[in-house]
Each structure stands twice: as C-alpha cells, then as structure tokens.
Design a protein around this motif. Structure first.
Motif, PDB file in Angstrom:
ATOM      1  N   GLU A  13       0.928  -1.101   0.095  1.00  0.00           N
ATOM      2  CA  GLU A  13       0.213   0.333   0.117  1.00  0.00           C
ATOM      3  C   GLU A  13       0.748   1.218  -0.159  1.00  0.00           C
ATOM      4  O   GLU A  13       1.842   1.542   0.617  1.00  0.00           O
ATOM      5  CB  GLU A  13      -0.722  -0.134   1.311  1.00  0.00           C
ATOM      6  CG  GLU A  13      -1.957   0.687   1.003  1.00  0.00           C
ATOM      7  CD  GLU A  13      -3.058   0.585   2.603  1.00  0.00           C
ATOM      8  OE1 GLU A  13      -3.188   1.823   2.895  1.00  0.00           O
ATOM      9  OE2 GLU A  13      -3.690   0.042   2.567  1.00  0.00           O
ATOM     10  N   VAL A  14       0.483   2.553  -0.737  1.00  0.00           N
ATOM     11  CA  VAL A  14       1.451   3.514  -1.148  1.00  0.00           C
ATOM     12  C   VAL A  14       0.428   4.427  -0.271  1.00  0.00           C
ATOM     13  O   VAL A  14      -0.315   4.648  -1.159  1.00  0.00           O
ATOM     14  CB  VAL A  14       1.662   2.852  -2.506  1.00  0.00           C
ATOM     15  CG1 VAL A  14       2.566   4.530  -3.148  1.00  0.00           C
ATOM     16  CG2 VAL A  14       2.593   2.422  -3.318  1.00  0.00           C
ATOM     17  N   THR A  15       1.751   5.666   0.088  1.00  0.00           N
ATOM     18  CA  THR A  15       1.234   6.682   0.126  1.00  0.00           C
ATOM     19  C   THR A  15       0.806   7.472  -1.558  1.00  0.00           C
ATOM     20  O   THR A  15       1.209   7.033  -2.340  1.00  0.00           O
ATOM     21  CB  THR A  15       1.993   7.624   0.936  1.00  0.00           C
ATOM     22  OG1 THR A  15       2.566   7.379   1.837  1.00  0.00           O
ATOM     23  CG2 THR A  15       1.272   8.974   1.150  1.00  0.00           C
TER      24      THR A  15
ATOM     25  N   GLU B 185       9.081   2.783  -8.914  1.00  0.00           N
ATOM     26  CA  GLU B 185      10.504   2.645  -9.012  1.00  0.00           C
ATOM     27  C   GLU B 185      11.800   1.695  -8.392  1.00  0.00           C
ATOM     28  O   GLU B 185      13.083   1.428  -8.117  1.00  0.00           O
ATOM     29  CB  GLU B 185      11.174   4.397  -9.478  1.00  0.00           C
ATOM     30  CG  GLU B 185      12.873   4.213 -10.346  1.00  0.00           C
ATOM     31  CD  GLU B 185      12.961   6.071 -10.764  1.00  0.00           C
ATOM     32  OE1 GLU B 185      14.058   6.527 -10.427  1.00  0.00           O
ATOM     33  OE2 GLU B 185      11.719   6.168 -11.414  1.00  0.00           O
ATOM     34  N   ALA B 186      11.274   2.370  -6.575  1.00  0.00           N
ATOM     35  CA  ALA B 186      12.841   1.632  -5.865  1.00  0.00           C
ATOM     36  C   ALA B 186      12.212   0.408  -5.760  1.00  0.00           C
ATOM     37  O   ALA B 186      13.614  -0.182  -5.009  1.00  0.00           O
ATOM     38  CB  ALA B 186      12.318   2.306  -4.339  1.00  0.00           C
ATOM     39  N   LEU B 187      11.481   0.271  -6.673  1.00  0.00           N
ATOM     40  CA  LEU B 187      11.443  -1.757  -6.564  1.00  0.00           C
ATOM     41  C   LEU B 187      12.195  -2.068  -6.993  1.00  0.00           C
ATOM     42  O   LEU B 187      12.588  -3.323  -6.616  1.00  0.00           O
ATOM     43  CB  LEU B 187       9.943  -1.930  -6.628  1.00  0.00           C
ATOM     44  CG  LEU B 187       8.500  -1.345  -5.774  1.00  0.00           C
ATOM     45  CD1 LEU B 187       6.850  -2.648  -5.968  1.00  0.00           C
ATOM     46  CD2 LEU B 187       8.917  -2.364  -4.164  1.00  0.00           C
TER      47      LEU B 187
ATOM     48  N   HIS C 232      15.329 -14.389   5.173  1.00  0.00           N
ATOM     49  CA  HIS C 232      15.130 -13.940   3.894  1.00  0.00           C
ATOM     50  C   HIS C 232      14.306 -13.031   3.935  1.00  0.00           C
ATOM     51  O   HIS C 232      14.886 -12.289   3.331  1.00  0.00           O
ATOM     52  CB  HIS C 232      16.324 -14.675   3.018  1.00  0.00           C
ATOM     53  CG  HIS C 232      16.869 -13.279   1.820  1.00  0.00           C
ATOM     54  ND1 HIS C 232      17.000 -13.928   0.997  1.00  0.00           N
ATOM     55  CD2 HIS C 232      17.227 -12.320   1.144  1.00  0.00           C
ATOM     56  CE1 HIS C 232      17.382 -13.208  -0.291  1.00  0.00           C
ATOM     57  NE2 HIS C 232      17.484 -12.099   0.500  1.00  0.00           N
ATOM     58  N   LEU C 233      13.283 -13.932   3.489  1.00  0.00           N
ATOM     59  CA  LEU C 233      12.013 -13.314   3.456  1.00  0.00           C
ATOM     60  C   LEU C 233      12.078 -12.530   4.231  1.00  0.00           C
ATOM     61  O   LEU C 233      11.475 -11.131   4.065  1.00  0.00           O
ATOM     62  CB  LEU C 233      10.962 -14.257   3.151  1.00  0.00           C
ATOM     63  CG  LEU C 233       9.374 -13.424   2.845  1.00  0.00           C
ATOM     64  CD1 LEU C 233       9.158 -13.199   1.685  1.00  0.00           C
ATOM     65  CD2 LEU C 233       8.444 -14.679   2.893  1.00  0.00           C
ATOM     66  N   GLU C 234      11.909 -12.191   5.729  1.00  0.00           N
ATOM     67  CA  GLU C 234      11.320 -11.336   6.496  1.00  0.00           C
ATOM     68  C   GLU C 234      12.201  -9.854   6.104  1.00  0.00           C
ATOM     69  O   GLU C 234      11.581  -8.165   6.487  1.00  0.00           O
ATOM     70  CB  GLU C 234      11.413 -11.429   7.770  1.00  0.00           C
ATOM     71  CG  GLU C 234      11.305 -10.297   8.597  1.00  0.00           C
ATOM     72  CD  GLU C 234      11.551 -11.020  10.394  1.00  0.00           C
ATOM     73  OE1 GLU C 234      10.705 -10.917  11.283  1.00  0.00           O
ATOM     74  OE2 GLU C 234      11.621 -12.414  10.904  1.00  0.00           O
ATOM     75  N   ASP C 235      13.704 -10.749   5.538  1.00  0.00           N
ATOM     76  CA  ASP C 235      14.339  -9.281   5.445  1.00  0.00           C
ATOM     77  C   ASP C 235      13.993  -8.503   4.818  1.00  0.00           C
ATOM     78  O   ASP C 235      14.384  -6.967   4.414  1.00  0.00           O
ATOM     79  CB  ASP C 235      15.614  -9.880   5.046  1.00  0.00           C
ATOM     80  CG  ASP C 235      16.125 -10.143   6.514  1.00  0.00           C
ATOM     81  OD1 ASP C 235      16.121  -9.999   8.018  1.00  0.00           O
ATOM     82  OD2 ASP C 235      17.325 -11.268   6.271  1.00  0.00           O
TER      83      ASP C 235
ATOM     84  N   LEU D 263      11.295  -3.287   2.291  1.00  0.00           N
ATOM     85  CA  LEU D 263      10.135  -2.979   1.452  1.00  0.00           C
ATOM     86  C   LEU D 263       8.951  -2.152   2.417  1.00  0.00           C
ATOM     87  O   LEU D 263       8.933  -0.890   2.105  1.00  0.00           O
ATOM     88  CB  LEU D 263       8.781  -3.649   1.008  1.00  0.00           C
ATOM     89  CG  LEU D 263       9.749  -4.764  -0.133  1.00  0.00           C
ATOM     90  CD1 LEU D 263       8.415  -5.681  -0.432  1.00  0.00           C
ATOM     91  CD2 LEU D 263      10.124  -4.225  -1.264  1.00  0.00           C
ATOM     92  N   ILE D 264       9.296  -1.954   4.128  1.00  0.00           N
ATOM     93  CA  ILE D 264       8.479  -1.262   4.864  1.00  0.00           C
ATOM     94  C   ILE D 264       9.372  -0.149   5.071  1.00  0.00           C
ATOM     95  O   ILE D 264       8.833   1.044   4.628  1.00  0.00           O
ATOM     96  CB  ILE D 264       7.629  -1.532   5.999  1.00  0.00           C
ATOM     97  CG1 ILE D 264       7.396  -3.462   5.573  1.00  0.00           C
ATOM     98  CG2 ILE D 264       7.558  -0.945   7.382  1.00  0.00           C
ATOM     99  CD1 ILE D 264       7.306  -3.833   7.091  1.00  0.00           C
ATOM    100  N   GLN D 265      10.578  -0.388   4.917  1.00  0.00           N
ATOM    101  CA  GLN D 265      11.076   1.544   4.889  1.00  0.00           C
ATOM    102  C   GLN D 265      11.109   2.237   4.072  1.00  0.00           C
ATOM    103  O   GLN D 265      11.899   3.132   4.114  1.00  0.00           O
ATOM    104  CB  GLN D 265      12.347   0.811   5.316  1.00  0.00           C
ATOM    105  CG  GLN D 265      12.559   0.541   6.803  1.00  0.00           C
ATOM    106  CD  GLN D 265      13.863  -0.479   7.368  1.00  0.00           C
ATOM    107  OE1 GLN D 265      15.478  -0.163   6.570  1.00  0.00           O
ATOM    108  NE2 GLN D 265      14.266  -1.260   8.064  1.00  0.00           N
ATOM    109  N   LEU D 266      11.080   1.865   2.600  1.00  0.00           N
ATOM    110  CA  LEU D 266      11.026   2.286   1.779  1.00  0.00           C
ATOM    111  C   LEU D 266      10.481   4.278   2.009  1.00  0.00           C
ATOM    112  O   LEU D 266       8.953   3.704   2.426  1.00  0.00           O
ATOM    113  CB  LEU D 266      10.562   1.698   0.398  1.00  0.00           C
ATOM    114  CG  LEU D 266      11.982   0.277  -0.452  1.00  0.00           C
ATOM    115  CD1 LEU D 266      10.346  -0.112  -1.568  1.00  0.00           C
ATOM    116  CD2 LEU D 266      12.544   1.275  -0.614  1.00  0.00           C
ATOM    117  N   PRO D 267      10.152   4.670   1.191  1.00  0.00           N
ATOM    118  CA  PRO D 267       9.559   6.730   1.222  1.00  0.00           C
ATOM    119  C   PRO D 267       9.067   5.824   0.557  1.00  0.00           C
ATOM    120  O   PRO D 267       8.201   5.311  -0.922  1.00  0.00           O
ATOM    121  CB  PRO D 267      10.490   7.192   0.773  1.00  0.00           C
ATOM    122  CG  PRO D 267      12.211   6.636   0.588  1.00  0.00           C
ATOM    123  CD  PRO D 267      11.863   5.264   0.504  1.00  0.00           C
TER     124      PRO D 267
END
Length: 159
Positions: free
Chosen positions: A70-72, A81-83, A112-115, A120-124
């Motif tokens: 889910e994205v702002t 793009e960050a992905l 590794h999946l959790e990492d 991803l959660i930390q991406l702006p």
C-alpha cells in the motif's frame, strides 16, 4: 495472428533452442517467410524475449511470496522505481483492490523473506505490506494453451 503464426509460436515454445532454419523446415515454409513472421511478432510485442527461463529455486531462492504494498497517494511511481533496486523482487504490478502494488518476491528462506519485507516497509511512500507465501505451484507459467486457443479462433474464422 493467424494459423501460421500460431504454429510458429507453438514451435518456439516447445523447441526454444531450435534454429530458424530448422523451424522453417519443420513448418514447410521459406526461411525468409518465417523470419518476416518472427520479426512482425516481435515488432507487435507478441514475442517479448528469447532468453533462458531461469528457476529462482535452482538459483538458491526456493521461497516464493506475493507482497501487496500500500502506497501513500501520489507516490506510486517513486515506490515502483525503488522496487527495481530490490533484486529479490522478480515482478511488480500496480493493481486495483487491496493495495496499490503486487510484487512477486523470492528468498533463500523465511528469514531472508522477512528481511526483504522489512526493506520494503522502509521505502519512502510505503504505508504497509501484506505477504502471502506460495506453498506449491499448481500451474506453471504457460502460454501455449492461450496460443492454441487463438489458433483455433483464427482457423475457425477463415483467416
């Protein structure tokens, strides 16, 4: 798409390492005719790649998950793009419904999946994620049944 295009695509799917000369021989058409057809199929975006199909599991990444992101509002392009900088993401689509993006993620193991998900959660612009793990592949990626159905339609329409 006509019946000959369907036959060409079927051969290319079933025998991807065969030469154009051999395809032409099998189909009973001139090599130039075949090459012109293949060129047209590439120009029209029907044939999009000719490289090898790789197995993430054989490359040491047997865990497959689908991560909904889910994205702002207004940040879909930046997050998309960050992905592309996350190598474990092998596909990403903007979607409707629950979430804005759907990614196909591979990992070495659950840790590794959790990492990856934490990254991803930390991406702006990312508000939240939801992860669904694949248990077993039930239908492998395939296009031949679709191609064959198009060929039946083309043959029935007299094209």
């Amino acid at each position: 798409m006509d019946v000959l295009d369907t036959r060409i695509l079927r051969l290319m799917i079933e025998q991807p390492r065969t030469s154009v000369r051999e395809y032409a021989r099998i189909l009973g058409i001139a090599r130039g005719t075949l090459q012109a057809r293949i060129d047209r199929l590439e120009r029209n975006g029907v044939i999009t790649a000719t490289g090898p199909w790789l197995s993430p599991a054989a490359l040491g990444h047997p865990v497959l998950a689908f991560v909904h992101i889910e994205v702002t509002q207004g940040h879909l392009d930046e997050v998309g793009e960050a992905l592309s900088a996350v190598p474990e993401i092998i596909e990403a689509f903007s979607i409707t419904g629950g979430g804005d993006l759907l990614t196909r993620v591979v990992a070495r193991d659950n840790g590794h999946l959790e990492d990856v998900v934490q990254r991803l959660i930390q991406l702006p612009g990312v508000v939240r994620t939801r992860t669904e793990m694949a248990l077993r592949e039930r239908v492998a990626h395939r296009l031949l049944p679709l191609v064959e159905s198009l060929g039946r339609e083309a043959g029935g329409a007299g094209r």
